[in-house]
Design a protein around this motif. Structure first.
Motif, mmCIF file in Angstrom:
data_model
loop_
_atom_site.group_PDB
_atom_site.id
_atom_site.type_symbol
_atom_site.label_atom_id
_atom_site.label_comp_id
_atom_site.label_asym_id
_atom_site.label_seq_id
_atom_site.Cartn_x
_atom_site.Cartn_y
_atom_site.Cartn_z
ATOM 1 N N UNK A 189 0.717 -0.306 0.074
ATOM 2 C CA UNK A 189 0.100 0.236 0.044
ATOM 3 C C UNK A 189 0.684 1.136 -0.122
ATOM 4 N N UNK A 190 0.378 1.824 -0.903
ATOM 5 C CA UNK A 190 1.176 3.539 -0.943
ATOM 6 C C UNK A 190 1.166 4.692 0.196
ATOM 7 N N UNK A 191 1.236 5.344 0.225
ATOM 8 C CA UNK A 191 0.831 7.062 1.718
ATOM 9 C C UNK A 191 -0.147 7.155 0.527
ATOM 10 N N UNK A 192 -1.418 7.977 0.876
ATOM 11 C CA UNK A 192 -2.098 8.317 0.208
ATOM 12 C C UNK A 192 -3.303 7.590 -0.876
ATOM 13 N N UNK A 193 -2.943 6.173 -1.327
ATOM 14 C CA UNK A 193 -3.375 5.078 -1.556
ATOM 15 C C UNK A 193 -3.393 3.995 -2.879
ATOM 16 N N UNK A 194 -3.531 3.512 -3.212
ATOM 17 C CA UNK A 194 -3.104 3.112 -4.198
ATOM 18 C C UNK A 194 -1.965 1.983 -3.405
ATOM 19 N N UNK A 195 -1.124 1.086 -4.802
ATOM 20 C CA UNK A 195 -0.200 0.745 -4.052
ATOM 21 C C UNK A 195 1.152 1.048 -5.125
ATOM 22 N N UNK A 196 2.626 0.629 -4.385
ATOM 23 C CA UNK A 196 3.569 0.827 -5.129
ATOM 24 C C UNK A 196 3.964 -0.590 -5.182
ATOM 25 N N UNK A 197 5.572 -0.114 -6.079
ATOM 26 C CA UNK A 197 6.596 -1.165 -5.541
ATOM 27 C C UNK A 197 7.399 -1.196 -4.833
ATOM 28 N N UNK A 198 7.400 -2.207 -4.197
ATOM 29 C CA UNK A 198 8.651 -2.063 -2.564
ATOM 30 C C UNK A 198 10.333 -2.787 -3.620
ATOM 31 N N UNK A 199 10.281 -2.046 -4.506
ATOM 32 C CA UNK A 199 11.559 -2.954 -5.457
ATOM 33 C C UNK A 199 12.055 -2.364 -6.304
ATOM 34 N N UNK A 200 12.745 -1.945 -6.821
ATOM 35 C CA UNK A 200 13.315 -0.688 -7.757
ATOM 36 C C UNK A 200 14.012 -0.940 -8.752
ATOM 37 N N UNK A 201 12.443 -1.033 -10.102
ATOM 38 C CA UNK A 201 12.401 -1.293 -10.852
ATOM 39 C C UNK A 201 13.147 -0.769 -11.926
ATOM 40 N N UNK A 202 13.760 1.277 -11.450
ATOM 41 C CA UNK A 202 14.326 1.551 -12.472
ATOM 42 C C UNK A 202 15.572 0.419 -12.313
ATOM 43 N N UNK A 203 16.624 1.070 -11.153
ATOM 44 C CA UNK A 203 18.220 0.320 -11.018
ATOM 45 C C UNK A 203 18.119 -1.075 -11.924
ATOM 46 N N UNK A 204 16.822 -2.108 -11.210
ATOM 47 C CA UNK A 204 17.362 -3.036 -11.989
ATOM 48 C C UNK A 204 17.178 -3.365 -13.300
ATOM 49 N N UNK A 205 16.218 -2.053 -14.017
ATOM 50 C CA UNK A 205 16.614 -2.071 -15.602
ATOM 51 C C UNK A 205 18.050 -1.762 -16.166
ATOM 52 N N UNK A 206 18.088 -0.773 -15.471
ATOM 53 C CA UNK A 206 19.683 -0.758 -16.025
ATOM 54 C C UNK A 206 20.358 -1.116 -15.738
ATOM 55 N N UNK A 207 20.500 -2.308 -14.651
ATOM 56 C CA UNK A 207 21.755 -3.171 -14.238
ATOM 57 C C UNK A 207 21.435 -4.720 -14.538
ATOM 58 N N UNK A 208 20.497 -4.793 -15.326
ATOM 59 C CA UNK A 208 20.407 -6.211 -15.602
ATOM 60 C C UNK A 208 21.654 -6.601 -16.639
ATOM 61 N N UNK A 209 22.445 -5.826 -17.363
ATOM 62 C CA UNK A 209 23.712 -7.167 -17.553
ATOM 63 C C UNK A 209 25.048 -7.265 -16.458
ATOM 64 N N UNK A 210 24.174 -6.167 -15.676
ATOM 65 C CA UNK A 210 25.474 -7.257 -14.061
ATOM 66 C C UNK A 210 25.136 -8.451 -13.531
ATOM 67 N N UNK A 211 23.531 -8.127 -13.469
ATOM 68 C CA UNK A 211 22.820 -8.926 -13.117
ATOM 69 C C UNK A 211 22.589 -10.763 -13.786
ATOM 70 N N UNK A 212 22.721 -9.879 -14.941
ATOM 71 C CA UNK A 212 22.867 -11.606 -16.322
ATOM 72 C C UNK A 212 24.113 -11.838 -15.938
ATOM 73 N N UNK A 213 24.762 -10.944 -15.416
ATOM 74 C CA UNK A 213 26.507 -11.703 -15.744
ATOM 75 C C UNK A 213 27.405 -12.272 -14.451
ATOM 76 N N UNK A 214 28.151 -12.648 -14.447
ATOM 77 C CA UNK A 214 28.667 -12.908 -13.016
ATOM 78 C C UNK A 214 30.809 -12.238 -13.298
ATOM 79 N N UNK A 215 30.875 -11.866 -12.666
ATOM 80 C CA UNK A 215 32.666 -11.164 -12.390
ATOM 81 C C UNK A 215 33.285 -12.665 -13.079
#
Length: 258
Positions: A165-191
């Motif tokens: 639940x979001x403050x003021x009504x509705x729902x909100x994501x508790x996951x940082x989708x914008x950073x995950x989108x940018x970081x997907x090459x890192x997440x799919x990769x491995x050092x």
């Protein structure tokens, strides 16, 4: 690289055991498993950065995640712990073991190799970003709205666990989708890791027999970086082996950890 103070839940007494979820997951996903393991261990189920109740940060790399986990182990435990990591959490746990082996006593990696992999998960990120969750009041609405992009009900239910639940009504994501989108090459990769940094202590690499995440061609790399490793397949299980076959997963884990 900033070290984040991760959120975690704790249960049980005994030798410390840290559990790390995968991408889009959170510490609550492991409730049933941690309940059983907490009869023997002091279980810390962790929210990784940009997930659950843990802080958000622009950096989303495995060294950064491993640094967070190291900080948690040092602060909350003060010495080595047994560590279980699934998928993204499995990669983070492997980097932790390879970079700071003094903090890991035994390692369980669930259905992920120490290698890059095209996951196809960007489609989930896009589908989640495109939902107008602010106009919704129930997770079931989001699950229904995700159906055209994600036909599998189990996956939609899993992803919707990240709504609150979001403050003021509705729902909100508790996951940082914008950073995950940018970081997907890192997440799919491995050092790239040199053999000199191999983790010499015991490790168990569990795979789902029906999963395509860990293939026979990955076994040599597992054995190179984790020379004291066992590789074991859980029958009739896919990538979410701990949810699909919890009894068999627990049997393998408890046998190895003890």
């Amino acid at each position: 690289m900033s070290i984040l103070d991760l959120s975690f839940s704790e249960a049980g007494e005994g030798p410390p055991l840290v559990i790390l979820h995968g991408l889009f997951g959170n510490k609550r996903n492991w409730g049933a498993i941690s309940k059983v393991l907490s009869k023997t261990y002091r279980v810390l189920s962790v929210d990784l950065r940009n997930h659950g109740e843990s802080p958000w940060d622009e950096e989303m790399t495995y060294p950064a995640m491993a640094g967070d986990i190291a900080g948690l182990i040092e602060k909350q435990i003060g010495g080595p712990a047994r560590v279980i990591g699934h998928s993204m959490g499995g990669k983070a746990s492997m980097i932790l073991a390879l970079e700071q082996p003094d903090l890991v006593e035994k390692l369980v990696v669930a259905d992920i190799p120490p290698a890059p992999r095209d996951s196809g998960l960007m489609a989930y990120v896009t589908a989640m970003q495109e939902l107008d969750v602010a106009g919704m009041t129930r997770r079931s609405e989001a699950e229904e709205a995700l159906a055209p992009a994600i036909p599998e009900r189990m996956i939609r239910t899993f992803l919707a666990q990240n709504l609150a639940p979001a403050e003021g009504g509705g729902l909100t994501w508790k996951i940082n989708l914008d950073v995950i989108e940018k970081a997907m090459p890192n997440i799919e990769g491995f050092p790239d890791i040199d053999s000199d940094h191999a983790f010499e202590k015991p490790s168990l690499h569990l795979t789902g027999a029906n999963s395509t995440h860990v293939l026979p061609r990955h076994h040599a790399e597992i054995e190179r970086l984790f020379p004291n490793s066992e590789i074991e397949a859980i029958p009739d299980a896919g990538h979410w082996l701990h949810a699909e076959q919890p009894a068999l997963f627990l049997e393998a884990v408890e046998s190895f950890l003890s």
